[in-house]
Design a protein around this motif. Structure first.
Motif, PDB file in Angstrom:
ATOM      1  N   ALA A   1     -14.529 -15.608  50.400  1.00 59.59           N
ATOM      2  CA  ALA A   1     -14.688 -16.402  49.185  1.00 59.59           C
ATOM      3  C   ALA A   1     -15.818 -15.858  48.318  1.00 59.59           C
ATOM      4  O   ALA A   1     -15.766 -15.922  47.083  1.00 59.59           O
ATOM      5  N   GLU A   2     -16.832 -15.311  48.977  1.00 63.90           N
ATOM      6  CA  GLU A   2     -17.965 -14.734  48.249  1.00 63.90           C
ATOM      7  C   GLU A   2     -17.533 -13.509  47.427  1.00 63.90           C
ATOM      8  O   GLU A   2     -18.079 -13.237  46.362  1.00 63.90           O
ATOM      9  N   LEU A   3     -16.528 -12.808  47.924  1.00 60.00           N
ATOM     10  CA  LEU A   3     -16.133 -11.541  47.317  1.00 60.00           C
ATOM     11  C   LEU A   3     -14.907 -11.613  46.425  1.00 60.00           C
ATOM     12  O   LEU A   3     -14.748 -10.813  45.498  1.00 60.00           O
ATOM     13  N   VAL A   4     -14.022 -12.574  46.684  1.00 59.84           N
ATOM     14  CA  VAL A   4     -12.671 -12.465  46.146  1.00 59.84           C
ATOM     15  C   VAL A   4     -12.521 -12.897  44.692  1.00 59.84           C
ATOM     16  O   VAL A   4     -11.672 -12.384  43.981  1.00 59.84           O
ATOM     17  N   ARG A   5     -13.321 -13.840  44.219  1.00 60.63           N
ATOM     18  CA  ARG A   5     -13.046 -14.394  42.888  1.00 60.63           C
ATOM     19  C   ARG A   5     -13.228 -13.368  41.778  1.00 60.63           C
ATOM     20  O   ARG A   5     -12.441 -13.297  40.839  1.00 60.63           O
ATOM     21  N   ASP A   6     -14.280 -12.548  41.872  1.00 59.52           N
ATOM     22  CA  ASP A   6     -14.453 -11.499  40.871  1.00 59.52           C
ATOM     23  C   ASP A   6     -13.306 -10.502  40.931  1.00 59.52           C
ATOM     24  O   ASP A   6     -12.847 -10.001  39.901  1.00 59.52           O
ATOM     25  N   LEU A   7     -12.833 -10.236  42.149  1.00 57.67           N
ATOM     26  CA  LEU A   7     -11.732  -9.303  42.316  1.00 57.67           C
ATOM     27  C   LEU A   7     -10.467  -9.835  41.657  1.00 57.67           C
ATOM     28  O   LEU A   7      -9.722  -9.089  41.007  1.00 57.67           O
ATOM     29  N   ALA A   8     -10.217 -11.141  41.778  1.00 56.04           N
ATOM     30  CA  ALA A   8      -9.028 -11.742  41.169  1.00 56.04           C
ATOM     31  C   ALA A   8      -9.096 -11.683  39.649  1.00 56.04           C
ATOM     32  O   ALA A   8      -8.064 -11.536  38.980  1.00 56.04           O
ATOM     33  N   VAL A   9     -10.290 -11.787  39.097  1.00 55.85           N
ATOM     34  CA  VAL A   9     -10.449 -11.672  37.642  1.00 55.85           C
ATOM     35  C   VAL A   9     -10.138 -10.251  37.187  1.00 55.85           C
ATOM     36  O   VAL A   9      -9.555 -10.025  36.128  1.00 55.85           O
ATOM     37  N   ASP A  10     -10.513  -9.277  38.001  1.00 52.55           N
ATOM     38  CA  ASP A  10     -10.369  -7.873  37.623  1.00 52.55           C
ATOM     39  C   ASP A  10      -8.942  -7.345  37.751  1.00 52.55           C
ATOM     40  O   ASP A  10      -8.577  -6.381  37.073  1.00 52.55           O
ATOM     41  N   LEU A  11      -8.125  -7.941  38.632  1.00 53.12           N
ATOM     42  CA  LEU A  11      -6.810  -7.391  38.934  1.00 53.12           C
ATOM     43  C   LEU A  11      -5.689  -8.321  38.477  1.00 53.12           C
ATOM     44  O   LEU A  11      -5.659  -9.494  38.850  1.00 53.12           O
ATOM     45  N   THR A  12      -4.763  -7.808  37.704  1.00 47.76           N
ATOM     46  CA  THR A  12      -3.547  -8.555  37.380  1.00 47.76           C
ATOM     47  C   THR A  12      -2.591  -8.471  38.563  1.00 47.76           C
ATOM     48  O   THR A  12      -2.779  -7.661  39.487  1.00 47.76           O
ATOM     49  N   ALA A  13      -1.544  -9.294  38.537  1.00 48.83           N
ATOM     50  CA  ALA A  13      -0.557  -9.259  39.615  1.00 48.83           C
ATOM     51  C   ALA A  13       0.082  -7.877  39.708  1.00 48.83           C
ATOM     52  O   ALA A  13       0.318  -7.355  40.811  1.00 48.83           O
ATOM     53  N   GLU A  14       0.369  -7.271  38.562  1.00 52.56           N
ATOM     54  CA  GLU A  14       0.973  -5.934  38.563  1.00 52.56           C
ATOM     55  C   GLU A  14       0.036  -4.920  39.211  1.00 52.56           C
ATOM     56  O   GLU A  14       0.464  -4.069  40.012  1.00 52.56           O
ATOM     57  N   GLU A  15      -1.251  -5.031  38.893  1.00 58.71           N
ATOM     58  CA  GLU A  15      -2.233  -4.109  39.480  1.00 58.71           C
ATOM     59  C   GLU A  15      -2.375  -4.336  40.978  1.00 58.71           C
ATOM     60  O   GLU A  15      -2.566  -3.380  41.745  1.00 58.71           O
ATOM     61  N   ILE A  16      -2.295  -5.597  41.409  1.00 58.55           N
ATOM     62  CA  ILE A  16      -2.360  -5.888  42.845  1.00 58.55           C
ATOM     63  C   ILE A  16      -1.195  -5.226  43.568  1.00 58.55           C
ATOM     64  O   ILE A  16      -1.362  -4.603  44.626  1.00 58.55           O
ATOM     65  N   GLY A  17       0.011  -5.355  43.000  1.00 61.07           N
ATOM     66  CA  GLY A  17       1.174  -4.713  43.595  1.00 61.07           C
ATOM     67  C   GLY A  17       0.996  -3.204  43.698  1.00 61.07           C
ATOM     68  O   GLY A  17       1.291  -2.600  44.744  1.00 61.07           O
ATOM     69  N   LEU A  18       0.491  -2.585  42.636  1.00 65.86           N
ATOM     70  CA  LEU A  18       0.266  -1.139  42.643  1.00 65.86           C
ATOM     71  C   LEU A  18      -0.787  -0.753  43.680  1.00 65.86           C
ATOM     72  O   LEU A  18      -0.642   0.256  44.385  1.00 65.86           O
ATOM     73  N   GLN A  19      -1.837  -1.557  43.775  1.00 63.79           N
ATOM     74  CA  GLN A  19      -2.895  -1.295  44.758  1.00 63.79           C
ATOM     75  C   GLN A  19      -2.355  -1.372  46.189  1.00 63.79           C
ATOM     76  O   GLN A  19      -2.672  -0.521  47.034  1.00 63.79           O
ATOM     77  N   LEU A  20      -1.557  -2.391  46.464  1.00 62.22           N
ATOM     78  CA  LEU A  20      -1.019  -2.558  47.821  1.00 62.22           C
ATOM     79  C   LEU A  20      -0.095  -1.404  48.197  1.00 62.22           C
ATOM     80  O   LEU A  20      -0.117  -0.932  49.341  1.00 62.22           O
ATOM     81  N   ARG A  21       0.693  -0.931  47.256  1.00 61.82           N
ATOM     82  CA  ARG A  21       1.585   0.199  47.548  1.00 61.82           C
ATOM     83  C   ARG A  21       0.783   1.496  47.728  1.00 61.82           C
ATOM     84  O   ARG A  21       1.013   2.262  48.671  1.00 61.82           O
ATOM     85  N   ALA A  22      -0.154   1.741  46.821  1.00 59.37           N
ATOM     86  CA  ALA A  22      -0.910   2.994  46.851  1.00 59.37           C
ATOM     87  C   ALA A  22      -1.795   3.095  48.090  1.00 59.37           C
ATOM     88  O   ALA A  22      -2.085   4.200  48.565  1.00 59.37           O
ATOM     89  N   ASN A  23      -2.217   1.939  48.608  1.00 56.19           N
ATOM     90  CA  ASN A  23      -3.136   1.924  49.753  1.00 56.19           C
ATOM     91  C   ASN A  23      -2.503   1.338  51.010  1.00 56.19           C
ATOM     92  O   ASN A  23      -3.219   0.912  51.918  1.00 56.19           O
ATOM     93  N   ALA A  24      -1.187   1.367  51.064  1.00 65.99           N
ATOM     94  CA  ALA A  24      -0.490   0.778  52.214  1.00 65.99           C
ATOM     95  C   ALA A  24      -0.950   1.386  53.538  1.00 65.99           C
ATOM     96  O   ALA A  24      -1.059   0.693  54.550  1.00 65.99           O
ATOM     97  N   GLU A  25      -1.246   2.690  53.535  1.00 65.31           N
ATOM     98  CA  GLU A  25      -1.633   3.378  54.769  1.00 65.31           C
ATOM     99  C   GLU A  25      -3.148   3.370  54.999  1.00 65.31           C
ATOM    100  O   GLU A  25      -3.629   3.984  55.958  1.00 65.31           O
ATOM    101  N   PHE A  26      -3.897   2.673  54.146  1.00 66.57           N
ATOM    102  CA  PHE A  26      -5.357   2.646  54.276  1.00 66.57           C
ATOM    103  C   PHE A  26      -5.755   2.069  55.630  1.00 66.57           C
ATOM    104  O   PHE A  26      -5.268   1.021  56.049  1.00 66.57           O
ATOM    105  N   VAL A  27      -6.656   2.754  56.302  1.00 62.54           N
ATOM    106  CA  VAL A  27      -7.108   2.310  57.630  1.00 62.54           C
ATOM    107  C   VAL A  27      -8.395   1.509  57.477  1.00 62.54           C
ATOM    108  O   VAL A  27      -9.396   2.011  56.971  1.00 62.54           O
ATOM    109  N   PHE A  28      -8.350   0.260  57.923  1.00 65.17           N
ATOM    110  CA  PHE A  28      -9.536  -0.601  57.899  1.00 65.17           C
ATOM    111  C   PHE A  28      -9.692  -1.181  59.289  1.00 65.17           C
ATOM    112  O   PHE A  28      -8.826  -1.901  59.778  1.00 65.17           O
TER     113      PHE A  28
END
Length: 207
Positions: free
Chosen positions: A66-93
């Motif tokens: 919650a501390e981190l997410v609200r600014d992130l939601a302001v910065d990313l549109t739904a379309e950008e979120i979709g692109l981010q998830l596809r581009a980083n699908a293989e990201f290792v965390f």
């Protein structure tokens, strides 16, 4: 499995209308859009920012997020979120303690956090549910995904999967999906559960 779940989430987010995106999710205090944006946090914020936040909040993952997410939601549109998830699908965390199973569980639970309030059906993959259920009743999820004391004295039995977990004389039965959401603190599924332990679980989730 994590990569596939990220791609599935991208498809889901891209299909939603603006009204759906700003609907309250099952994740308390977060809209559907905020839940979706949170899924991009591992590669945008990285472990150097996420891990200290988790530590500051005593391993209470939701509060750290919650501390981190609200600014992130302001910065990313739904379309950008979709692109981010596809581009980083293989990201290792691989966060401390919870490891990759934390990521797999997060994706499955948040998918239902989004779909259920919108009246959408999203089938979970049985093999992945089994891994997450076993993770949630184990020690690595304790104190982060599952607050200490929530599972005391309870044994959980899936009615649609060959799985049971937890230690206790009181039993909680339900579908794998309902147990996944109950274990992670979503009271909305309490009416879908049965067994001698449901009253105790109800009290713990609604206190």
């Amino acid at each position: 499995m994590i990569a596939d779940e990220r791609r599935r989430m991208a498809e889901l987010i891209e299909s939603l209308t603006p009204g759906q995106l700003y609907t309250p999710s099952l994740c308390e205090g977060w809209t559907v859009h905020e839940v979706a944006a949170h899924l991009c946090a591992p590669w945008i914020f990285g472990a150097r920012r996420i891990v200290p936040a988790v530590l500051r909040h005593g391993f209470r993952v939701h509060r750290a997020n919650a501390e981190l997410v609200r600014d992130l939601a302001v910065d990313l549109t739904a379309e950008e979120i979709g692109l981010q998830l596809r581009a980083n699908a293989e990201f290792v965390f691989n966060p401390p303690i919870v490891g990759p199973l934390g990521q797999l569980t997060d994706l499955q639970v948040h998918g239902q956090d989004i779909c259920r309030p919108l009246g959408l059906t999203r089938d979970l993959v049985p093999e992945r549910m089994l891994l997450s259920l076993e993770f949630l009743v184990g020690p690595r999820a304790r104190g982060s995904f599952v607050p200490r004391g929530r599972l005391d004295g309870l044994r959980f039995v899936a009615t649609d999967l060959d799985w049971a977990g937890g230690e206790g004389l009181l039993t909680v039965r339900g579908t794998g999906e309902a147990l996944l959401l109950a274990l992670t603190g979503r009271p909305v599924v309490l009416g879908e559960l049965s067994g001698s332990g449901t009253a105790a679980l109800h009290a713990r989730l609604t206190a």
